[in-house]
Design a protein around this motif. Structure first.
Motif, mmCIF file in Angstrom:
data_model
loop_
_atom_site.group_PDB
_atom_site.id
_atom_site.type_symbol
_atom_site.label_atom_id
_atom_site.label_comp_id
_atom_site.label_asym_id
_atom_site.label_seq_id
_atom_site.Cartn_x
_atom_site.Cartn_y
_atom_site.Cartn_z
ATOM 1 N N UNK A 104 0.830 -1.211 0.000
ATOM 2 C CA UNK A 104 0.000 0.000 0.000
ATOM 3 C C UNK A 104 0.862 1.258 0.000
ATOM 4 N N UNK A 105 1.941 1.231 0.820
ATOM 5 C CA UNK A 105 2.847 2.388 0.859
ATOM 6 C C UNK A 105 3.421 2.625 -0.541
ATOM 7 N N UNK A 106 3.773 1.544 -1.250
ATOM 8 C CA UNK A 106 4.369 1.673 -2.592
ATOM 9 C C UNK A 106 3.433 2.437 -3.522
ATOM 10 N N UNK A 107 2.152 2.088 -3.523
ATOM 11 C CA UNK A 107 1.253 2.727 -4.491
ATOM 12 C C UNK A 107 0.926 4.167 -4.076
ATOM 13 N N UNK A 108 0.805 4.421 -2.757
ATOM 14 C CA UNK A 108 0.551 5.803 -2.316
ATOM 15 C C UNK A 108 1.753 6.701 -2.630
ATOM 16 N N UNK A 109 2.971 6.173 -2.402
ATOM 17 C CA UNK A 109 4.215 6.897 -2.741
ATOM 18 C C UNK A 109 4.250 7.252 -4.216
ATOM 19 N N UNK A 110 3.948 6.255 -5.059
ATOM 20 C CA UNK A 110 3.982 6.461 -6.515
ATOM 21 C C UNK A 110 2.976 7.529 -6.923
ATOM 22 N N UNK A 111 1.740 7.433 -6.396
ATOM 23 C CA UNK A 111 0.702 8.422 -6.729
ATOM 24 C C UNK A 111 1.134 9.826 -6.299
ATOM 25 N N UNK A 112 1.698 9.940 -5.081
ATOM 26 C CA UNK A 112 2.109 11.258 -4.582
ATOM 27 C C UNK A 112 3.191 11.842 -5.486
ATOM 28 N N UNK A 113 4.206 11.022 -5.819
ATOM 29 C CA UNK A 113 5.311 11.510 -6.649
ATOM 30 C C UNK A 113 4.807 11.925 -8.026
#
Lengths: 292, 292
Positions: A104-113
């Motif tokens: 979940x952290x991976x996809x939220x990080x990607x979306x934020x970036x």
């Protein structure tokens, strides 16, 4: 089978079902790894599309494979004490939970970036609902069955709900993965279409015939990998592989669901253990416990 | 509840669960109708995108709502004879089957007219698998339980499988609908992107601010309706409505699944009927029938 009690004949098939579930589960994890590693440019942890690629791998490994195995332990370890099996059940679910959080952290990080909104798609709504319910179910499971906090009455009330939601969440996990597969495939097509248009406008050689065009992420970073240029409806290798992954995930869920709901695969009752342990029959008259 | 058998207290809640399932089921059908009718240009039977619109409506009505209600009849009609309830169960499933076939013909017709490949997506693979298994299950159900063709041994062997696959197919129907929703939303975005590019090239006024751009189908026919121009990630009305439809479909499946698996919602056993009827206890010792 004629003349033999069904339960005896049935129990001999249990190892085959369990082995089948493990083959299916490992195949799902490996195919997800190959899809993201080979077709989608591999893995990283820097906000790029490669960080996104960590997400599917973690969700399939955690919320499907390890989750399913945590459910199966009650059928696999039939002769171990109930308490040991419960601890293993809770530990496997904890591993599933930790790996899902990384995903979940991976996809939220990607979306934020990439400055993409969070939580807009049906996949994200279903996936997040599944994760939150799973986390709640895990906490309630600990509180009700592993620690001596709940009364017998409360435990007997919660047990069938725990079993029902356990299987429901497995189905929701598999369903969320299938939604993610569809989303990922269609977004890949959209990115490639845009990229082709950009290339043709700036005089780049036509890349429709190329098998190794780079895949644009919305961050503008380029990840190497073959394409979906022929689009999904022309049965490209990546599309067929991802569809097969979807069917294998369904099969894994079906086999696990079948093993844990089949009557003659249940753990044999142990009266001594039942009297001592945290596992209680329901209070209503004539009712059998719908227990793991 | 304290001091009262759980089963008695539980049974009083059955009408609420059944009513809830019906509210959810009708809401799903209505929202699908509004989505296709208002946002996607309405219905037709001429190979156009409007013929495609018949597909989601039929599948939600047939393979989810009527299918779910066919499963529920064993809990709703508790005091009617088993044979009457079985006939109603078979008839509702037959209606579900016929409506699903209309929905399948609609999408195959549309694909043929628009020269799009058939059966390439994960949605189509899962949906077709669900439909074929449902058709087989219906035929086997007729042969085993409604007509006097199968032996008692065969019937008792098939009964738990029929129950397991019945619930599995409900989950697969809901899952296939969710995949279809995701696919439809993302394809709509792709078509609108293409249309915007075509318009800007030919000097048409920019339509990003317009709420009523026509929706191009791949046949070149134009269907009126608001847009997804802001794209899915900007939470457009159509996207949110379709996501809510997805969650309501999940809720319908969960409530139906809960009602039919809850122990104290089962039909009371009727020894006279059991002795006469086509419903048999399984042969293995001490086993309760996992019957509808």
């Amino acid at each position: 089978m004629e003349g033999m009690p069904l339960s005896m004949g049935g129990l001999r098939t249990l190892p085959w079902f369990v082995a089948g579930s493990q083959v299916l589960g490992v195949a799902c994890v490996v195919i997800t790894g190959v899809w993201m590693g080979h077709y989608r440019g591999g893995y990283a942890w820097n906000g790029s599309a490669q960080e996104f690629n960590v997400h599917p791998l973690c969700m399939v490994l955690g919320l499907v494979f390890l989750y399913g195995d945590a459910v199966l332990v009650y059928r696999v370890f039939r002769n171990e004490t109930k308490r040991s099996v419960k601890i293993l059940h809770a530990l496997l679910h904890m591993m599933a939970l930790i790996i899902s959080i990384v995903g979940l952290v991976a996809v939220f990080d990607f979306h934020s970036a990439a400055k993409i909104s969070h939580m807009y798609s049906l996949h994200s709504w279903c996936g997040m609902l599944t994760f939150v319910l799973f986390f709640l179910q895990w906490l309630l499971g600990l509180g009700f069955f592993l620690f001596p906090w709940a009364s017998a009455h409360l435990r007997s009330w919660y047990l069938p709900l725990h079993v029902f939601f356990g299987l429901l969440l497995l189905a929701m996990s598999v369903g969320s993965c299938l939604l993610g597969i569809t989303e990922k495939l269609l977004f890949s097509i959209m990115h490639l279409k845009r990229e082709h248009e950009q290339r043709s406008r700036c005089g780049f050689p036509a890349c429709v015939r190329s098998r190794t065009v780079p895949c644009f992420s919305t961050t503008g970073k380029v990840a190497p990998g073959p394409d979906l240029a022929e689009t999904y409806s022309k049965f490209p290798g990546e599309g067929v592989l991802a569809n097969i992954l979807g069917l294998l995930l369904v099969c894994f869920g079906v086999v696990v669901g079948y093993v844990v709901t089949r009557e003659d695969f249940r753990r044999p009752p142990n009266p001594e253990e039942e009297a001592l342990s945290v596992h209680f029959k329901t209070l209503s008259e004539g009712e059998i416990p719908s227990s793991p």
